[in-house]
Scaffold this motif. Structure first.
Motif, PDB file in Angstrom:
ATOM      1  N   TYR A 101       0.804  -1.214   0.000  1.00 10.62           N
ATOM      2  CA  TYR A 101       0.000   0.000   0.000  1.00 10.62           C
ATOM      3  C   TYR A 101       0.843   1.273   0.000  1.00 10.62           C
TER       4      TYR A 101
ATOM      5  N   THR B 188       0.241   2.718  -4.015  1.00 13.10           N
ATOM      6  CA  THR B 188      -0.383   4.042  -4.006  1.00 13.10           C
ATOM      7  C   THR B 188       0.577   5.100  -4.546  1.00 13.10           C
TER       8      THR B 188
ATOM      9  N   ARG C 125      -6.430   6.687  -2.258  1.00 12.07           N
ATOM     10  CA  ARG C 125      -5.113   6.147  -2.616  1.00 12.07           C
ATOM     11  C   ARG C 125      -4.214   7.210  -3.242  1.00 12.07           C
TER      12      ARG C 125
END
Lengths: 156, 479
Positions: free
Chosen positions: B310, B314, B358
Motif C-alpha cells: 500500500y 499508491t 489512494r
C-alpha cells in the motif's frame, strides 16, 4: 494523532484533489489507520523497535507540521508547472537530508527493489512512421481547437 | 447441450468439428447475459454488433477450410481497463466514462489474431483499486454463487462472467491479487503470470511495477490455452520479457510425482476461516497422495507485505493517475474556472472515494520528507520479500497457500473499513511484489456452499510447474 485535517488540506493541494468537508473528515481517520499499519514497515532495516520511536514516527517527526502546510500552500498558489519544478528541487533537498538522518538508524544496507525484472533502455530506430490515430485521440478531448487540446488561458 | 456452459477447449473442439458455429456460440452467451446479467451485473458494456460480424467472418473461414486462430469463435470477456480500438474503456470510473480507445492493447491484438470473439467489457473496482468490485462507479457486481455477496475484486466482473456462464473465457489484471482473489471468491481458475510475461501495452496503468494481465477461466486447461495466446515479448512494453513462450498445454499431464511443495507457515494465520484452512489442507493431502513431497517453509516477511504494497502501489498510482486532468480525455468539470481549479474540480468530481484515498496516500508517501521513511523503506522491505521467495524456491518447486483468508464476503460488509478491505489481499500481494507467477484454483466449497481458492506459486517464468500441479489436483477431484 498522525494526520490532521491541515495535513489533508496539504495533501489535497499536492494531489490536486478537491474533497468536500465530509470526505475530509472521513479520510483523516482512514489515513491515520492505514499509516499506523504501514509503520510496520519501519520495524525492519535492523532498527530496534522501541515504542517511543514508533510513537515518533506516528506523531512527532512524521506528522506534517503547520509550517510545512503553510509553506506548501503558499507555493501551491503560484503557477503550477514552475511550482512543481521548484517543489521537486526542494523535495530532493529535503529527502537527501532526511536520508542522512535515517542512515543513522538504517544499518543493514538493503537495496531497494523498484522493479523485479532487470530494466534496460530500449531504443527504437529514429525514423518516420505513419500515425493515423491523431483524430481519434483528439476526439477524446473535452475541448479542441485547430488540432490542439484547448484549455483556459494559462498566462495572463 | 448448453453451449455457454462449455469450457473453451470443449467448444474449440466442437467448432473445429463444425458441430457448433461461432455464431451459435456467441448467441448462447448473449442469451445467457440477457437472462442473468441484470442480477449479476458482470458487464459494463456489450459489443454485440462487432461480435456477430467477427463470428460470421470466423464461420466463413472455417466453412471455406481456411486456417483459423487457436481460439477461433471462442467468446471472451475483457476487463474494462484494457483498450479495444473504437470501444469505450472506462476503468469503471466517471473520469473515463466517455473515453473511446484509439488503439488496441497488445493482448487484444493477440486475441484478435487468435480469432477469439470479444463479448463486452467487464465491471471492476475503479482503476482496479479494490477487492470487491464495489468501488465501481457504474454498478456493483454480484457473486453468481450467492447474489448477496461480492465477487471479489478488482476483476470481479470477469470472474463473475466466467462463473455465471456469461463468457467462456475472460481476461483480468492483477496488481495485488485482482485476478486470483475474485477467482477464489467465484470458484473459477485465475492466473497471474510472471511480471513481464504478458505485455501491459494498452492496459490502463495502476501500479506499473506490479500490474500484470492474466486469464480467468473455467478450468486449468483453458488457463493454459489462453496463456499461450496472450504471452510473449512486446516491443511496445519495455518491461516485457524477451523469452520464448512454451506451449503451456504440454505440461498439464506431467504429474506431481516427486514435486517438492512448500507450505509457508505464515499463510495459516489466526483469524482465517477454519473451513478455508481445512479445504487447503485437504488439497495438500491429496497432492501428497499423488506423490508430491511437502514440507513446511517460512516466508518470514509476509506480515509486512500489505504495508509494503500500500506504499508502493499508491505511490505508483498517484503518479499514473496524474494524467487525468480534464485536458486530453475524459471528464472535465463544467463551468468557467481557472485551469488549476479545473484540474482540482475535475479530479475531485471524476474520481471515486477509494481512488482519491489512494492518490492522497500515494502523494503523501512520495512527498518531501516522507519518501524515505515510507516509500524507500517499503522498497527495501520489498527486497526482503523477494529474498524470502528466492530462499524458499531453492528448497521447493512450488508453494501452496490459500488464496484468501476468507470466502466471498457480504456486499457492503467491508466498505466502511478500508484496512479490512486491504486485508482481503493478504495472501496474494507478496506474489506481485516478487513478480512471480501464481494461480488460484477452486478447492471445494464451505458448508454455506461458498468456493474456496487454492493458490499455487512458482519462481519467475515457471508457469508450467503451476499448471502441472493445478491440473493434477483438478483432474483428481473431478466428480
Amino acid at each position: 494523532m498522525g494526520t490532521t485535517l491541515k495535513d489533508i488540506n496539504y495533501i489535497m493541494k499536492l494531489a490536486r484533489l478537491e474533497l468536500n468537508e465530509l470526505e475530509k473528515e472521513k479520510d483523516t481517520p482512514d489515513l491515520n489507520h492505514i499509516l499506523f499499519y504501514l509503520n510496520k514497515a519501519g520495524e525492519l532495516n535492523g532498527k530496534d523497535v522501541k515504542s517511543e520511536e514508533t510513537e515518533e514516527i506516528k506523531g512527532g517527526e512524521m506528522g506534517i507540521t503547520e509550517k510545512e502546510v503553510d509553506y506548501i500552500a503558499e507555493l501551491a498558489r503560484l503557477q503550477l508547472n514552475k511550482i512543481e519544478r521548484d517543489q521537486y528541487t526542494n523535495d530532493l533537498n529535503q529527502i537527501l537530508s532526511y536520508v542522512d538522518k535515517l542512515n543513522e538508524l538504517n544499518t543493514n544496507g538493503i537495496d531497494p527493489t523498484t522493479h523485479v525484472v532487470e530494466l534496460t533502455n530500449i531504443l527504437r530506430k529514429d525514423r518516420e512512421e505513419p500515425s493515423s490515430v491523431q483524430g481519434k485521440i483528439l476526439n477524446n478531448a473535452p475541448e479542441i481547437e485547430n488540432g490542439c487540446f484547448k484549455v483556459k488561458k494559462i498566462i495572463e | 447441450m448448453q453451449i455457454n456452459k462449455l469450457t473453451a477447449h470443449q467448444l474449440k473442439d466442437l467448432i473445429s468439428k463444425k458441430e457448433i458455429s461461432a455464431e451459435e456460440a456467441i448467441t448462447a452467451v448473449y442469451n445467457r447475459i440477457e437472462e442473468t446479467d441484470k442480477d449479476i451485473c458482470a458487464y459494463v458494456s456489450l459489443t454485440k454488433e462487432k461480435a456477430f460480424l467477427k463470428a460470421k467472418a470466423v464461420d466463413k473461414k472455417i466453412k471455406n477450410g481456411e486456417p483459423v486462430g487457436n481460439l477461433a469463435g471462442i467468446p471472451i470477456a475483457i476487463k474494462d481497463n484494457m483498450c479495444i480500438k473504437d470501444d469505450k474503456t472506462t476503468c469503471s470510473s466517471k473520469i473515463l466514462e466517455n473515453f473511446v480507445a484509439p488503439y488496441n492493447a497488445t493482448v487484444i491484438e493477440k486475441l484478435q489474431a487468435a480469432d477469439a470473439i470479444f463479448i463486452g467489457k467487464t465491471n471492476m473496482d475503479e482503476f482496479a483499486m479494490g477487492s470487491s468490485t464495489e468501488n465501481s462507479s457504474v454498478k456493483t457486481t454480484k457473486n453468481p454463487c450467492d447474489l448477496t455477496r461480492v465477487p471479489g475484486g478488482s476483476s470481479g466482473g470477469s470472474a463473475a462472467a466466467v462463473a455465471g456462464d456469461e463468457a467462456i473465457l475472460a481476461i483480468g489484471s492483477d496488481t495485488g491479487g485482482s485476478i486470483r482473489q475474485p477467482a477464489a471468491c467465484c470458484g473459477v481458475v485465475g492466473m497471474k503470470p510472471t511480471y513481464g510475461r504478458v505485455s501491459r501495452y494498452g492496459l490502463v496503468a495502476f501500479a506499473s511495477s506490479l500490474d500484470q494481465i492474466g486469464p480467468l477461466t473455467k478450468d486449468v486447461t483453458d488457463s493454459a490455452l489462453l496463456l499461450n495466446e496472450i504471452s510473449g515479448y512486446d516491443k511496445k512494453d519495455s518491461t516485457s520479457i524477451n523469452v520464448s513462450v512454451p506451449d503451456y498445454t504440454d505440461c498439464l499431464t506431467k504429474g506431481v510425482k516427486g514435486l517438492k511443495i512448500g507450505i509457508p507457515r505464515e499463510y495459516f494465520i489466526e483469524g482465517m476461516n477454519p473451513e478455508v484452512k481445512s479445504a487447503v489442507e485437504k488439497a495438500i493431502k491429496l497432492l501428497e497422495g499423488l506423490g508430491a513431497k511437502t514440507r513446511e517453509v517460512s516466508l518470514p516477511h509476509t506480515e509486512y507485505a500489505i504495508a509494503v504494497y500500500y506504499l508502493i502501489a499508491t505511490a505508483e498510482a498517484s503518479a499514473n493517475l496524474a494524467r487525468y486532468d480534464g485536458v486530453k480525455y475524459g471528464y472535465r468539470t463544467p463551468g468557467d474556472v481557472s485551469l488549476l481549479d479545473m484540474y482540482k474540480k475535475t479530479r475531485g468530481e471524476g474520481f471515486g472515494a477509494e481512488v482519491k484515498r489512494r492518490i492522497m496516500l500515494g502523494t503523501y508517501v512520495l512527498s518531501s520528507g516522507y519518501y524515505d521513511a515510507y516509500y524507500l523503506k517499503a522498497q527495501k522491505v520489498r527486497t526482503k520479500i523477494v529474498e524470502d521467495f528466492n530462499n524458499v524456491f531453492n528448497q521447493v518447486d512450488v508453494i501452496i497457500t490459500p488464496t484468501a483468508p476468507t470466502t466471498a464476503f457480504k456486499i457492503g460488509e467491508k466498505m466502511a473499513d478500508p484496512l479490512q478491505m486491504y486485508l482481503s489481499d493478504i495472501f496474494t500481494i507478496s506474489v506481485n511484489l516478487a513478480g512471480i507467477p501464481a494461480i488460484s484454483i477452486p478447492c471445494g466449497l464451505t458448508g454455506e456452499g461458498l468456493p474456496v481458492g487454492l493458490q499455487i506459486l512458482a519462481p519467475p517464468l515457471q508457469e508450467e510447474r503451476i499448471l502441472t500441479t493445478a491440473y493434477s489436483y483438478e483432474q483428481n477431484t473431478k466428480k
